[in-house]
Write a protein that holds these residues in place. Structure first.
Motif, mmCIF file in Angstrom:
data_model
loop_
_atom_site.group_PDB
_atom_site.id
_atom_site.type_symbol
_atom_site.label_atom_id
_atom_site.label_comp_id
_atom_site.label_asym_id
_atom_site.label_seq_id
_atom_site.Cartn_x
_atom_site.Cartn_y
_atom_site.Cartn_z
ATOM 1 N N ASN A 135 0.833 -1.189 0.000
ATOM 2 C CA ASN A 135 0.000 0.000 0.000
ATOM 3 C C ASN A 135 0.872 1.246 0.000
ATOM 4 N N THR A 136 0.273 2.346 -0.399
ATOM 5 C CA THR A 136 0.980 3.613 -0.350
ATOM 6 C C THR A 136 1.359 3.915 1.101
ATOM 7 N N GLY A 137 2.586 4.437 1.263
ATOM 8 C CA GLY A 137 2.970 4.858 2.604
ATOM 9 C C GLY A 137 3.984 3.959 3.266
ATOM 10 N N VAL A 138 4.654 3.092 2.480
ATOM 11 C CA VAL A 138 5.694 2.263 3.094
ATOM 12 C C VAL A 138 6.790 3.164 3.634
ATOM 13 N N SER A 139 7.364 2.780 4.754
ATOM 14 C CA SER A 139 8.380 3.657 5.326
ATOM 15 C C SER A 139 9.745 2.999 5.361
ATOM 16 N N VAL A 140 9.891 1.942 4.572
ATOM 17 C CA VAL A 140 11.207 1.317 4.470
ATOM 18 C C VAL A 140 12.064 2.186 3.562
ATOM 19 N N ASP A 141 13.232 2.590 4.032
ATOM 20 C CA ASP A 141 14.069 3.436 3.194
ATOM 21 C C ASP A 141 14.483 2.707 1.922
#
Lengths: 252, 638, 224
Positions: A135-141
């Motif tokens: 989904n939109t919004g992954v926070s994995v760099d």
């Protein structure tokens, strides 16, 4: 600059129900600098002036990347060069040539009008599994997972498919294996594609079969006409992935 | 002037967006499924918005005129996408990206919007990598960057010369996933022809099925226009053949203000025009300017082959005029410089309207292999189009219309002046001011779709009450019959001139008078000519066939009719803006060394035009731009 | 079992059958050839007849030979299934099939296969059927004298010609089939695929050539 006088045999078909036939048109003084589609524009301007319905054909970006243009020119999808029709220029033809222009032919690509075909079967194959479920919004760099350059490059080579359908048009079986394998390969190669690896390939192949594309008999015609030079290695990988998935996946 | 409230949140620049996000109302998950959202266009902005909203639980209907959502013209972006990741440790930061963008836009963009754009740029790269976008990488496995025009840091991420394609396919795959899940209903080969406004709110659209000709209505709680730019008003541009202004224009006619229409970007590196039958211009990625050197012969009429002209007789005019940015000067500056040398008579090629982009030195320095690695596909494309080998002879390039910074006016939430009607990506005006920096369009499209609209749309839905409206509502029926009437009118004229003839004429007028250099006199003449053209169009155009079939001439005719009206507005806007800034260059307003001369005292505003009825002059509204964080200065790339 | 059925009814599963049966038949060709080459031994058919006796009576070989027929049948049935499916995938053909982007044999495996099948029927009727159900005199060792039968058969020039021509078709079939089977199985690797392709080409030339040499040499009474 050379000017060409041409005879065009063009497939005309009123709609998806109608029966089509070839019409012959003469076209004079076409600049060799023109692209093939610009030559078609000239034909259409000419027809419009004579109040004849212009030839419908798909085209959009005209720079070889959107994958919309789709004609079979003298028996070869996208014409004599291994590129898209929009990137084919009239300098590839000679004065006095007769050029036959037909739509892509495949049961899964019904003709809508003249040279326009419906390629939504490709969309449905992608919908069956040609994605990574995030989904939109992954926070994995983005640099969290290093990917070896050769793997990234190979994934890019597969991902470069423009979905034009020339592979299907060229294949004697109207098989969509090259298209499907390109997408499967991209995600098989990348770490991001791993979690859905088995599920994806099974679903995409099932959809491909359901759409009525033929089987791959490894003739290599697809890759030989592919404007983006997607290689047959992808098909081998698809076969491998599919068979492995079927045999080893947990679901029964 | 009260109509324009940009709704910019209070507080320090760096905190505006996070504070705003917190203040926005949320729609509870169970209620999201009660809302319907229409997304028109499936490029970067549209596909990312449709996918993200569907993931949240909204019911989305997405529309594209192409045969597949994957074909939207975002796909053609070559060079890359900016993000303030500072992976290269070369001093990049959100603030620097913000500053470069504001400055690159010649101080005609909103600070708050641009800062937000720079802020979310980092999330975009994370998002895309997670989707499986195969960005270029270094041997160590980390992402590779390159530099781009208008910046002194390497912050551009890329996937060969096909970055737009890979990003779009990423968004398209996310969209496909939602189509499969049933949360998005996709309408291919369907063109939006009107917005329907009920009780002051945008509640749906009227479309034409491009295969059957059927006119249909679709109702929703909000409508998102992600329909791209209007560069095709010039006929020849780098846009796709189908790119058009129709959706935005029809919204404009329904009450949405149109902002800065005259801000068009002329891209410096395109393949020159070959002749009359030319249908579009092909861009050669700006990234080529990283290694290519731009020059023309010093002497007028030097007809030697480029390889035979020694360095002493070459004028590397960008390096000469702008020593610190050199070949990487921003687009507007590079384009104008090319026009200047060609106007002096030093242009090259058969038309004299071209300059060289030379890789000789780069090949000598890095070897042919390295150059092939970097630009192989671009070189191949050039050779395919021109029949010349750029490894051996310099490329020829010339500026061409590429991007339109103007678009529907939107507030900080991306909402137009019609409540519930949003504009995302190139279709709005918000982030690029008077000139867009390279590799920023992809960034903006995805920022709007992935990271802005999912928040701001929820606020609108949560804070408004909606009457039950479906497509049987009288406003829909009215819009349908008006749409059909326009189509029937076009079909009934049966005149003597083809649609393309009108389009070409319009394009020439726009290019000559509202292109790279504009003057009051020329613009007045253009206005006159466009009016005549419009009258003639509605009397004499020849649209063959019927509505109830696949009719590409009719599609074109509808689009050209709108382009003609837009052209007039662009001229009005260019006339109004008595200054030069970014892509808008008025010959009356230039510095002594022929640079754009802004007039911050009088023109530091966004022009937002209100449609006042057919053949009525549009009304200008001004949104004054306030700069609290950057100092307005003459842009200098010297 | 669902997975198995769905795998086997997919296009890739069907191709898998083609590949596996094909590869088995390729193996069979090697065994068959190594036996048949004994026809060229200058020993009046002694070693060949011994070999034939062994092949005809060893229970393991019997099982394998039943398997062999079964695989031939499977190869044919799936070829038919695939061909029908592939035909259906393109209901309307092209007017101008002028530019070819693939090899003739790869496009016409069905035709080649059919010709080989016809040859196979003739071949079986000539030897195998006769050996199993017909009357064949015994040799000095008391084995059926297949050698003499063969020699007699190959004294007819037209039969020799038929065998030689058929081997050309077999070669063509193999030239595509060998490497195609590996592609279908997904056995593809930058390092090894070129080798597989080379071996495939070599196999397609050498094996049919040796097969073809046998009747020719017997016709001219040559032996080693």
């Amino acid at each position: 600059m050379r000017k060409l006088n041409l005879t065009l045999k063009v497939w005309r078909q009123k709609d998806d129900k109608g029966k089509g036939k070839f019409e012959t048109y003469k076209l004079n003084n076409v600049s060799e600098e023109s692209s093939f589609l610009e030559m078609m524009d000239i034909l259409n301007e000419d027809l419009a002036t004579k109040k004849i319905d212009p030839v419908a054909f798909d085209h959009d970006c005209r720079e070889g990347i959107c994958g919309t243009c789709s004609m079979v020119i003298n028996g070869k999808p996208h014409g004599p060069l291994q590129t898209t029709t929009c990137q084919l220029h009239m300098r590839s033809f000679s004065d006095g040539d007769t050029i036959t222009v037909e739509p892509f032919r495949a049961g899964a690509f019904p003709v809508l009008k003249d040279l326009v075909v419906d390629r939504s079967a490709f969309d449905r194959i992608i919908q069956a599994g040609g994605y990574v479920s995030v989904n939109t919004g992954v926070s994995v760099d983005a640099n969290e997972i290093p990917i070896p350059k050769d793997i990234a490059d190979e994934a890019m080579d597969s991902a470069t498919c423009i979905g034009c359908g020339a592979c299907v048009a060229a294949c004697k079986n109207a098989s969509a294996m090259l298209f499907v394998s390109a997408k499967v390969s991209q995600f098989t190669l990348l770490p991001q594609g791993q979690p859905e690896r088995h599920r994806r390939v099974q679903k995409m192949v099932a959809q491909m079969d359901e759409e009525g594309f033929g089987a791959c008999t490894n003739t290599g015609a697809c890759s030989a006409v592919c404007p983006k030079e997607i290689s047959l290695t992808n098909i081998a990988r698809l076969n491998r992935e599919y068979l492995t998935a079927k045999v080893t996946a947990q679901e029964v | 002037m009260a109509v324009l409230d940009a709704k910019i949140p209070d507080g320090p620049l760096a905190e505006k967006w996070s504070k705003h996000k917190f203040n926005l109302k949320l729609v509870n998950p169970a209620n999201k499924r009660k809302y319907e959202v229409i997304v028109v266009g499936t490029g970067l902005a549209g596909a990312s918005a449709a996918a993200s909203l569907a993931e949240l639980g909204y019911n989305v209907k997405a529309f594209c005129f192409q045969d597949s959502p994957r074909r939207a013209h975002s796909i053609a972006a070559q060079g890359g996408i900016n993000a303030a990741k500072n992976y290269q440790n070369d001093g990049d930061s959100v603030h620097r990206l913000f500053y470069d963008t504001i400055k690159g836009g010649d101080y005609r963009a909103r600070e708050a919007n641009v800062y937000r754009l720079a802020e979310v740029s980092v999330n975009i790269i994370d998002q895309c990598v997670a989707q499986g976008v195969p960005f270029a990488r270094e041997y160590g496995g980390l992402l590779s960057n390159r530099s781009f025009g208008g910046a002194q840091v390497s912050r551009t991420f890329y996937a060969k010369g096909q970055t737009g394609q890979q990003l779009l396919l990423g968004a398209y795959s996310a969209l496909s996933r939602q189509i499969a899940s049933g949360k998005v209903k996709m309408y291919n080969r369907t063109e939006m022809l009107d917005v329907v406004v009920v009780d002051g709110k945008a509640r749906g659209i009227v479309t034409r099925n491009l295969v059957t000709g059927k006119i249909e209505s679709h109702s929703a709680h909000a409508v998102l226009l992600c329909t791209g730019g209007y560069g095709n008003v010039f006929f020849l541009s780098t846009n796709a053949m189908g790119s058009n202004v129709t959706a935005a224009w029809r919204a404009h006619k329904k009450g949405a203000l149109f902002a800065n229409p005259c801000f068009t970007q002329i891209h410096p590196t395109c393949i020159p025009v070959h002749g009359d039958s030319q249908s579009k211009l092909t861009l050669m990625s700006e990234s080529l300017r990283n290694d290519g050197r731009v020059w023309v012969p010093k002497a007028i009429g030097d007809k030697r082959k480029p390889e035979d002209i020694p360095d002493a007789d070459r004028d590397y005019y960008l390096e000469r005029k702008y020593p610190s940015f050199g070949n990487l000067s921003p687009r507007d500056i590079s384009s104008r410089a090319a026009k200047e040398v060609c106007d002096e008579g030093r242009g090259v090629g058969s038309t004299g309207k071209a300059v060289y982009l030379d890789f000789r030195d780069a090949i000598k320095r890095d070897g042919r292999n390295a150059i092939e690695q970097r630009y192989g596909n671009l070189f191949d494309m050039y050779q395919q189009i021109t029949g010349q080998n750029p490894y051996e002879t310099p490329m020829m390039i010339y500026p061409a219309v590429h991007y339109t910074m103007g678009g529907l006016w939107v507030d900080y939430n991306l909402m137009t002046t019609i409540p519930g009607l949003y504009a995302l990506g190139e279709a709005n005006f918000s982030d690029h001011g008077a000139n867009r920096l390279g590799a920023s369009a992809l960034m903006q499209g995805l920022a709007d779709g992935y990271f802005v609209i999912p928040y701001t749309l929820g606020d609108y839905l949560a804070s408004n009450k909606f009457e039950a409206v479906n497509s049987d509502h009288s406003e829909f029926k009215k819009a349908e019959s008006e749409t059909l009437a326009t189509i029937q009118k076009l079909l009934s004229i049966k005149g003597n001139k083809t649609v393309d003839q009108y389009h070409k004429e319009l394009g020439l007028i726009m290019w000559d008078y509202c292109g790279m250099a504009r003057s009051a006199e020329g613009l007045a003449l253009a206005k006159e000519r466009i009016r005549t053209l419009k009258e003639d169009f509605w009397k004499n155009v020849n649209v063959i066939g019927a509505n109830e079939e696949l009719n590409q001439t009719l599609e074109k005719a509808c689009r050209v009719a709108d382009f003609i009206e837009l052209g007039e507005l662009m001229v009005d806007d260019a006339l109004d803006r008595k200054e030069s800034c970014g892509g808008h260059f008025r010959v009356e307003y230039q510095t002594e060394d022929s640079e754009a001369k802004r007039d911050d005292a009088n023109y530091c505003y966004v022009s937002a035009w209100e449609f006042k009825g057919a053949n009525q002059p549009s009304q200008l509204h001004k949104e004054n731009l306030v700069f609290e964080n950057v100092k307005l200065s003459q842009r200098s790339y010297k | 079992m669902n997975w198995f059925i769905s795998m086997m009814s997919s296009t890739i599963g069907r191709k898998l059958i083609m590949a596996l049966t094909g590869l088995f038949l390729i193996l069979f060709l090697v065994v068959h050839l190594s036996g048949n080459l004994q026809l060229l031994k200058n020993d009046g058919g002694e070693s060949f007849n011994t070999y034939a006796q062994f092949m005809g009576h060893n229970p393991l070989i019997k099982v394998v030979s039943i398997g062999n027929f079964f695989f031939i049948l499977l190869h044919i049935v799936y070829a038919l299934l695939l061909t029908l499916q592939n035909r259906k995938a393109r209901p309307v053909g092209y007017l101008s099939e002028t530019t070819k982007t693939s090899n003739w044999n790869s496009r016409n495996m069905g035709i080649l296969g059919t010709i080989i099948l016809i040859f196979l029927v003739v071949h079986l009727q000539n030897f195998w059927f006769k050996m199993k159900f017909g009357y064949v005199p015994l040799d000095d060792m008391g084995y059926k004298d297949i050698y003499m039968e063969t020699k007699e058969a190959f004294s007819q020039w037209w039969l020799v010609a038929l065998y030689v021509v058929s081997m050309v078709f077999l070669a063509s079939h193999l030239a595509h089939g060998f490497q195609s089977a590996f592609q279908t199985l997904g056995l593809n690797h930058k390092k090894y695929t070129p080798a597989i392709q080379f071996i495939g080409k070599a196999f397609a030339i050498i094996v049919p050539l040796l097969f073809a040499i046998i009747p020719v040499m017997m016709f001219f009474n040559l032996s080693f």
